[in-house]
Design a protein around this motif. Structure first.
Motif, PDB file in Angstrom:
ATOM      1  N   LEU A  42       3.203 -11.390   0.573  1.00 35.00           N
ATOM      2  CA  LEU A  42       3.835 -10.411  -0.300  1.00 35.00           C
ATOM      3  C   LEU A  42       5.339 -10.411  -0.130  1.00 35.00           C
ATOM      4  CD1 LEU A  42       1.256  -7.572   0.291  1.00 35.00           C
ATOM      5  CD2 LEU A  42       1.519  -8.962  -1.756  1.00 35.00           C
ATOM      6  N   GLN A  71      -2.106   1.892   2.160  1.00 31.56           N
ATOM      7  CA  GLN A  71      -2.702   2.448   0.948  1.00 31.56           C
ATOM      8  C   GLN A  71      -4.093   1.871   0.767  1.00 31.56           C
ATOM      9  OE1 GLN A  71       0.619   0.998  -1.167  1.00 31.56           O
ATOM     10  NE2 GLN A  71       1.192   3.029  -1.864  1.00 31.56           N
ATOM     11  N   ALA A  73      -5.918   1.488  -2.109  1.00 29.96           N
ATOM     12  CA  ALA A  73      -6.230   0.773  -3.358  1.00 29.96           C
ATOM     13  C   ALA A  73      -7.563   1.219  -3.945  1.00 29.96           C
ATOM     14  CB  ALA A  73      -6.219  -0.740  -3.156  1.00 29.96           C
ATOM     15  N   LYS A  75      -9.373   3.638  -6.796  1.00 32.21           N
ATOM     16  CA  LYS A  75      -9.098   4.362  -8.037  1.00 32.21           C
ATOM     17  C   LYS A  75     -10.021   5.571  -8.128  1.00 32.21           C
ATOM     18  CE  LYS A  75      -6.099   1.614  -9.971  1.00 32.21           C
ATOM     19  NZ  LYS A  75      -4.716   2.061 -10.057  1.00 32.21           N
ATOM     20  N   PHE A  90     -13.078  -9.693  -8.088  1.00 35.72           N
ATOM     21  CA  PHE A  90     -11.718 -10.106  -8.413  1.00 35.72           C
ATOM     22  C   PHE A  90     -11.106 -10.946  -7.297  1.00 35.72           C
ATOM     23  CE2 PHE A  90      -7.103  -9.276  -8.859  1.00 35.72           C
ATOM     24  CZ  PHE A  90      -6.950  -9.818 -10.117  1.00 35.72           C
TER      25      PHE A  90
ATOM     26  N   ALA B  74       0.670   2.316 -11.883  1.00 30.25           N
ATOM     27  CA  ALA B  74      -0.504   2.980 -11.310  1.00 30.25           C
ATOM     28  C   ALA B  74      -1.101   2.115 -10.212  1.00 30.25           C
ATOM     29  CB  ALA B  74      -1.537   3.242 -12.406  1.00 30.25           C
ATOM     30  N   ASP B  75      -1.103   0.792 -10.432  1.00 36.48           N
ATOM     31  CA  ASP B  75      -1.657  -0.100  -9.417  1.00 36.48           C
ATOM     32  C   ASP B  75      -0.733  -0.200  -8.212  1.00 36.48           C
ATOM     33  OD1 ASP B  75      -4.063  -0.783 -10.449  1.00 36.48           O
ATOM     34  OD2 ASP B  75      -3.274  -2.406 -11.682  1.00 36.48           O
ATOM     35  N   ARG B  76       0.564  -0.099  -8.452  1.00 34.70           N
ATOM     36  CA  ARG B  76       1.468  -0.175  -7.322  1.00 34.70           C
ATOM     37  C   ARG B  76       1.362   1.066  -6.453  1.00 34.70           C
ATOM     38  NH1 ARG B  76       6.192  -2.443  -5.248  1.00 34.70           N
ATOM     39  NH2 ARG B  76       7.245  -0.878  -3.989  1.00 34.70           N
ATOM     40  N   ASP B  77       1.218   2.221  -7.103  1.00 33.70           N
ATOM     41  CA  ASP B  77       1.213   3.483  -6.366  1.00 33.70           C
ATOM     42  C   ASP B  77       0.087   3.560  -5.342  1.00 33.70           C
ATOM     43  OD1 ASP B  77       3.382   4.271  -7.721  1.00 33.70           O
ATOM     44  OD2 ASP B  77       2.376   5.708  -9.038  1.00 33.70           O
ATOM     45  N   ASP B  78      -1.058   2.954  -5.635  1.00 33.03           N
ATOM     46  CA  ASP B  78      -2.150   3.068  -4.664  1.00 33.03           C
ATOM     47  C   ASP B  78      -2.393   1.770  -3.904  1.00 33.03           C
ATOM     48  OD1 ASP B  78      -3.424   1.470  -6.438  1.00 33.03           O
ATOM     49  OD2 ASP B  78      -4.872   2.943  -7.114  1.00 33.03           O
ATOM     50  N   GLY B  79      -1.473   0.826  -3.990  1.00 31.29           N
ATOM     51  CA  GLY B  79      -1.607  -0.386  -3.198  1.00 31.29           C
ATOM     52  C   GLY B  79      -2.435  -1.478  -3.850  1.00 31.29           C
ATOM     53  N   SER B  80      -2.989  -1.216  -5.035  1.00 28.93           N
ATOM     54  CA  SER B  80      -3.823  -2.243  -5.679  1.00 28.93           C
ATOM     55  C   SER B  80      -2.999  -3.464  -6.067  1.00 28.93           C
ATOM     56  CB  SER B  80      -4.480  -1.682  -6.937  1.00 28.93           C
ATOM     57  OG  SER B  80      -5.251  -0.568  -6.633  1.00 28.93           O
ATOM     58  N   ASP B  82      -0.575  -5.032  -4.582  1.00 31.42           N
ATOM     59  CA  ASP B  82      -0.484  -6.012  -3.487  1.00 31.42           C
ATOM     60  C   ASP B  82      -1.728  -6.885  -3.455  1.00 31.42           C
ATOM     61  OD1 ASP B  82       1.926  -5.055  -2.697  1.00 31.42           O
ATOM     62  OD2 ASP B  82       1.125  -3.750  -1.123  1.00 31.42           O
ATOM     63  N   ILE B  84      -3.870  -7.386  -5.849  1.00 32.96           N
ATOM     64  CA  ILE B  84      -3.980  -8.210  -7.052  1.00 32.96           C
ATOM     65  C   ILE B  84      -3.124  -9.466  -6.893  1.00 32.96           C
ATOM     66  CG2 ILE B  84      -3.323  -8.290  -9.495  1.00 32.96           C
ATOM     67  CD1 ILE B  84      -4.262  -5.396  -9.700  1.00 32.96           C
TER      68      ILE B  84
END
Lengths: 211, 223, 255, 60
Positions: A42, A71, A73, A75, A90, B74-80, B82, B84
């Motif tokens: 990253l 975090q 991740a 939803k 995914f 929205a994906d950045r805010d919860d870490g998704s 990274d 992805i």
């Protein structure tokens, strides 16, 4: 190995054998998280290289790793099962020699982590610790040999912490690798440790020019 | 290959439709913009019929842009985000699928609402058909161009307004050819197909440029 | 959702269980009579011909659109002032129904307008204010949808509903004033013929039928909403029953 | 029955009105069916029976 951005670390070099864990310790702000994010691809390296022997050559090192950060991740609008199923489908699995992952179904790992009864619920209903466990479950549904865990035990109670450590040891026995940044001592079996020290001003000066 | 894409697509649609997703707020915003304009220019039906296509296009443009700021944030805010990035899937395709799902959830309802709103603006049946057709061909371009702005502003706390400022200049060609194709359908001597085909080609160009630029911006965002 | 909140909804569920079948029956009868009268008994208008029959659904729908907003406004007062547990349920469930009736009145109005005025839509004062009402309904529904916690959403929506209730007369007034400045040539006044008993009676029956329909759907939707909140509490409880062992300990205190 | 020259508009009005009302009723019914089944699911897990009197839940 170093990372030139603003101020991080330089001249860092280590190697890790399969089946071993590396615990990264050091004071706050020294760059433990940055190191993990670098390994996860990253953050790009300004100099130096990362190598994985026996990996799939068409994939980068980062694509052999699971990154488990602060975090979760997760939803809230999706159900627990949907959250997990998405990451299973995914995330591309990575197979390497010496690594023999256990096949987990989505429901199995949820049961093992003690949140099996929530699988149909929207993730919004989970408590902080349960959300964290759901995030842990992600590591098991898509096999990858290297786990990068940033403070994995935060927000977990003693019980689930012990459970997670068991699962981590199991991962090591199967030939996986773990790099973890933590303040609390973790009882992982073949353990190496890496202590990061704050850089002195002289070390920093050339880096500022690069970044 | 296709299973992960399908999975991503399903996830995006679910997130857009469920509680907190707000996929239909875009249509509501569109409706509000189109309703407000006659208050500004006056209820003269002939005038409204003349500027109707332009009003609908500007309404659709604003509705699309305002809905886009959460595309990656929205994906950045919860870490998704990274995860992805390191999932080992081609990021350009990921962006394309996200855009497609976003367009299905927010762009398609705009196209569907356009004929109804066109009646409020006293458009003729041919004009209604033409505007709807141009919106159907043009809103994907707006989404794809907007995605570039969304990935550039992903790290910002309040990127919504900046996104609109960055992207509006880039969408001007789409707006020009969309409105002129719709106008051409009503005013006989001007051919409809010429501007319409240019509009379609703009959509196709953005189909290529959008995902690549957006993926590049996302790769830098995690640094 | 405390224990006190549970008491009232439970009684409400029991009561509506009894009342609903009767309401449905009455509503069906009223519609049968009303539809028969509006098609076969009511005479056609000497100016508008048979299109006047659209009035028998248009006027009741428009009337309900406004009544529904009043019910929401009263319910909002109930939420904010008296903190009645059913008030925000009532307000939330009324919004989609109000939007549906507003939509019906807009569509039937424009289908009536096309043969009479020659156009589907004019920015006439009355039409425009109904359109604004429609947007407000949809906005309220969107607000409810985007907020996860029903109690918080209910309070926010109650505030918006009350502000809207104050603002709607102002909108109506200002739009009246706005429109008289630019009176478009094509608008025909809505005066029509003087209301004749032959027309008034079917209209009244249809109005009663629509009102009954509103209450039937409203009560059914409220029952759903109560069930939805029960599901929510149960799910929260299901999630917090962390491990099977811990969960059963709290559920079965003494063994 | 003859509805005059504008029969189409009248029929369309009534049809749309009927369609919207039917849609509303259908939505309410479907919502209820869905909620009932989730509620049943949750109750079968033995979590529901605590209204006001804290009675013991049935054993599964």
């Amino acid at each position: 190995m170093d990372r030139g951005d603003r101020r991080v670390f330089a001249g860092l070099s280590f190697s890790l054998e399969s089946g071993n864990a590396l615990v990264v310790t050091g004071p706050n702000g020294v760059g433990k998280s940055s190191l993990l994010r670098t390994l996860a691809g990253l953050v790009s390296l300004s100099e130096g290289s990362l190598n994985l022997e026996g990996g799939q050559s068409e994939r980068s090192v980062a694509e052999h790793t699971h990154y488990f950060g602060h975090q979760s991740a997760v939803k809230p609008a999706l159900s627990v099962k949907e959250n997990l199923a998405f990451w299973r489908d995914f995330t591309a699995p990575a197979h390497v020699s010496n690594f023999d992952p256990k096949e987990y179904g989505a429901q199995d790992i949820l049961e093992d982590l003690g949140i099996g009864h929530t699988s149909e619920l929207p993730a919004a209903y989970l408590s902080a610790g349960q959300t964290r466990r759901l995030a842990v479950a992600r590591l098991f549904v898509s096999p990858r040999p290297i786990w990068l865990l940033d403070e994995p035990t935060s927000a977990l109670d003693a019980n689930s912490e012990a459970q997670l450590i068991d699962l981590m040891n199991d991962h090591l026995r199967r030939g996986g690798m773990i790099v973890t940044a933590t303040h609390t001592p973790l009882s992982l079996s073949p353990l190496q440790s890496l202590r990061l020290e704050a850089l002195s001003i002289e070390d920093l000066a050339p880096l500022e020019e690069i970044g | 290959m296709s299973s992960w894409a399908l999975s991503l697509f399903q996830r995006e649609l679910r997130l857009a439709v469920r509680v907190g997703g707000g996929a239909l707020v875009g249509v509501l915003f569109f409706l509000a913009v189109v309703t407000v304009i006659p208050f500004g220019v006056g209820p003269d039906l002939n005038l409204l019929a003349r500027i109707g296509p332009a009003i609908l296009w500007i309404g659709a443009l604003l509705a699309t842009l305002l809905g886009l700021d959460r595309l990656f944030q929205a994906d950045r805010d919860d870490g998704s985000l990274d995860l992805i990035l390191m999932a080992g899937r081609p990021l350009e395709l990921v962006v394309l699928i996200k855009c497609l799902a976003h367009w299905m959830a927010t762009g398609l309802p705009l196209v569907a609402a356009a004929p109804v709103l066109a009646i409020f603006l006293n458009l003729e049946p041919t004009a209604i058909g033409a505007v709807t057709l141009t919106l159907a061909a043009g809103t994907p371009a707006l989404t794809l161009i907007g995605a570039i702005g969304a990935s550039l502003t992903v790290t910002l706390r309040r990127g919504g307004l900046l996104l609109a400022v960055l992207v509006i200049p880039l969408t001007i060609p789409v707006l020009i050819f969309g409105v002129s194709a719709a106008d051409a359908a009503v005013n006989d001597p001007v051919p409809f197909m010429t501007p319409f085909l240019i509009l379609c080609s703009l959509s196709l160009i953005s189909l290529v440029v959008g995902p690549f630029a957006s993926a590049a911006a996302l790769r830098f965002s995690s640094d | 959702m405390g224990i006190l909140d549970f008491a009232n909804p439970t009684r409400f569920m029991k009561l509506t269980q009894l009342v609903l079948p009767w309401l449905v029956g009455l509503c069906a009868i009223a519609f049968a009579v009303g539809l028969y009268m509006s098609f076969f008994v009511a005479p056609e208008d000497y100016q508008q011909g048979d299109t006047v029959r659209i009035m028998y659904i248009h006027v009741p729908a428009a009337w309900l659109a406004m009544m529904c907003y009043s019910i929401m406004a009263i319910s909002s007062l109930g939420t904010l002032v008296w903190k009645h547990p059913l008030a925000d349920v009532s307000a939330k469930c009324a919004a989609p129904i109000g939007a549906a009736f507003t939509f019906i009145s807009l569509v039937t109005g424009s289908l009536w307008g096309k043969p009479m005025w020659g156009t589907y839509w004019v920015w006439d004062a009355r039409l425009t204010s109904v359109l604004v009402l429609f947007i407000m309904y949809l906005g309220l529904m969107a607000l409810w949808r985007t907020m996860e916690d029903p109690i918080k959403a209910g309070k926010a929506a109650a505030i918006l509903t009350l502000v809207g209730a104050l603002n709607l007369p102002i909108i109506k007034f200002s739009v009246d004033w706005w429109n008289t400045l630019h009176q478009p040539a094509s608008v025909m006044r809505m005066d029509g013929p003087t209301i004749h008993p032959d027309i008034l009676l079917p209209l009244a029956v249809m109005a009663v039928a629509f009102t009954l329909l509103f209450f039937v759907i409203h009560l059914m939707a409220m029952r759903n909403e109560i069930l939805r909140r029960r599901v929510r509490t149960l799910r929260l409880r299901a999630a917090s029953a962390a491990r099977p062992a811990g969960g059963s300990a709290t559920l079965q205190p003494a063994e | 029955m003859d509805l005059g020259p504008h029969a189409g508009f009248i029929i369309a009005s009534y049809a749309i009105c009927f369609g919207v009302v039917a849609g509303l009723i259908l939505w309410v019914r479907l919502d209820k069916a869905r909620l009932d089944s989730t509620l049943k699911d949750l109750e079968s897990q033995g979590l529901a029976k605590t209204r006001r009197t804290p009675e013991k839940p049935d054993r599964q």
